[in-house]
Design an enzyme around this catalytic site. Structure first.
Site, PDB file in Angstrom:
ATOM      1  N   GLY A 145       0.829  -1.196   0.000  1.00 53.10           N
ATOM      2  CA  GLY A 145       0.000   0.000   0.000  1.00 53.10           C
ATOM      3  C   GLY A 145       0.862   1.243   0.000  1.00 53.10           C
ATOM      4  O   GLY A 145       1.015   1.904   1.034  1.00 53.10           O
ATOM      5  N   SER A 147       1.541   3.402  -3.516  1.00 54.00           N
ATOM      6  CA  SER A 147       1.076   4.349  -4.534  1.00 54.00           C
ATOM      7  C   SER A 147      -0.324   4.870  -4.219  1.00 54.00           C
ATOM      8  O   SER A 147      -1.174   4.134  -3.720  1.00 54.00           O
ATOM      9  CB  SER A 147       1.043   3.677  -5.905  1.00 54.00           C
ATOM     10  N   SER A 179      -0.786  -4.622  -6.355  1.00 57.01           N
ATOM     11  CA  SER A 179      -0.813  -5.949  -6.972  1.00 57.01           C
ATOM     12  C   SER A 179      -1.291  -7.007  -5.998  1.00 57.01           C
ATOM     13  O   SER A 179      -0.831  -7.086  -4.860  1.00 57.01           O
ATOM     14  CB  SER A 179       0.584  -6.326  -7.483  1.00 57.01           C
ATOM     15  N   GLU A 265      13.692  -4.040  -2.701  1.00 57.11           N
ATOM     16  CA  GLU A 265      12.757  -4.092  -3.823  1.00 57.11           C
ATOM     17  C   GLU A 265      13.458  -3.914  -5.160  1.00 57.11           C
ATOM     18  O   GLU A 265      13.102  -4.550  -6.157  1.00 57.11           O
ATOM     19  CB  GLU A 265      11.676  -3.021  -3.658  1.00 57.11           C
TER      20      GLU A 265
END
Length: 399
Positions: A145, A147, A179, A265
């Site tokens: 959570g 963007s 996603s 990431e």
């Protein structure tokens, strides 16, 4: 998929495994061979179809559970939290093989890649004990959570807020491009805990939370992609109660923590190998004239040679990032450089196949078609190119 942010035959080998493969683990198991064997076993049994961008688009809880059962999740975590106390370079070997195979790894990828390590670094003992074993067993599936609508590339401009109440927080806001939120059991959420007008800089006053996706006030909505597939979502939090113990790290220090998290990431093989199945298809396309006794066109041969050389260098960069993490470092600059160069490579693989195939129209089911539809996001998720270049330049001046 996380946001960008402003920061002022799948067995074909195109690299040198022997140069980068880690030594067998202390349990005597070669992680690369173990991952390759599992992917081959499932593929030959017809249990999955290889595809491009599998770490984001190919979701299979059973495959992730099988990986967990064979010790290929939470590989670098302490044993007391369900891990295996191995090295990041061991994990790199496994992720390379799974991505090369186009295996369905999306169910555990986010939790294993970055949420678990973030909680290990910053979480309370109680949060570690609650969440980490569940991620390790793939019982907990995480979405990101980060963007938000209208925030563009500026992660620090999040509008989602968390206000203190008795025993915890009340979370309200709207996230987008999340996603597999429709599959997730938990969400990592970046929210503002101090009003913007009460801090000097927008990067201040942010905090990180673990949120149950089945909590009252959480809702999701599908955002179909160009192929009509559903893996993106919008997520709304309407006065969602979050217990005090679900805060990750220190209140108000979310920005500092998330910048470190982005190294996990950005610095992995998924920033290089999302289009690997297309590279395999390109090699097969190049082999067709050779099998017929004709010469491989020079343009195709040069393209394959260039891509192979670049892939070798990028794999070395992945190794360098993993090695830095094994030394306890946070390789912000190296991870950003890897993502910037890796995304360009992934797109160039797609373009090379387009040229080699003579403009053959893609189908949505083909490796080429899947990668072509995914390619616009390669340079956006995890950091847009201009943001990455700014970050690299700033870190270079500090070195």
């Amino acid at each position: 998929m996380s946001p960008t942010e402003t920061e002022t035959d799948t067995e074909t080998d195109t690299g040198t495994d022997s140069a980068l493969a880690p030594a067998p683990t202390r349990q005597g198991v070669d992680p690369r061979a173990a991952a390759r064997a599992l992917a081959t076993e499932w593929r030959e049994a017809g249990r999955y179809t290889p595809r491009s961008d599998a770490w984001l688009r190919s979701f299979d809880r059973d495959f992730s559970r099988e990986l967990a059962g064979r010790g290929m999740t939470a590989m670098t975590w302490p044993v007391e939290y369900g891990g295996h106390a191995l090295r990041n370079v061991d994990r790199l070997a496994v992720t390379e093989e799974l991505l090369r195979a186009g295996a369905p790894v999306a169910a555990h990828w986010i939790g294993d890649r970055q949420i678990g390590p973030a909680i290990l670094r910053h979480g309370s003992p109680a949060l570690k004990a609650e969440i980490l074993p569940r991620i390790a067993a793939t019982d907990a599936v995480f979405c990101l959570g980060m963007s938000e609508p209208e925030a563009g590339s500026d992660l620090a401009s999040v509008r989602t807020t968390a206000r203190r109440v008795a025993g915890g927080w009340r979370l309200s806001g709207h996230k987008i491009w999340t996603s597999h939120a429709h599959h997730a059991t938990h969400a990592y959420v970046l929210a503002r805990t101090t009003p913007r007008e009460d801090v000097d800089r927008k990067h201040q006053g942010l905090s990180e939370f673990v949120v149950d996706m089945d909590a009252d006030g959480v809702s999701t909505g599908a955002i179909p992609d160009l192929a009509g597939e559903h893996h993106f979502n919008e997520v709304r939090f309407e006065d969602v109660y979050v217990p005090e113990g679900r805060l990750i790290g220190t209140e108000g220090e979310g920005w500092r923590q998330v910048v470190g998290q982005l190294s996990f990431e950005r610095g992995g093989a998924e920033r290089v190998l999302s289009s690997y199945p297309v590279l395999v298809a390109l090699l097969a396309e190049a082999a067709r004239p050779a099998r017929a006794g004709a010469a491989v066109p020079d343009t195709i041969a040069v393209s394959i040679g260039s891509l192979t050389a670049r892939l070798t260098v990028l794999r070395r960069l992945c190794w360098d990032v993993a090695s830095a993490m094994d030394r306890g470092e946070t390789p912000v600059r190296a991870a950003a450089a890897l993502k910037y160069l890796g995304n360009a490579f992934e797109n160039d693989v797609v373009e090379a196949f387009r040229e080699a195939s003579g403009g053959l129209p893609p189908t949505a089911e083909s490796d080429f078609g899947q990668a072509l539809l995914a390619a616009p996001a390669f340079g956006l998720r995890g950091g847009a190119s201009d943001v990455l270049l700014s970050l690299i330049a700033r870190e270079e001046t500090r070195a």
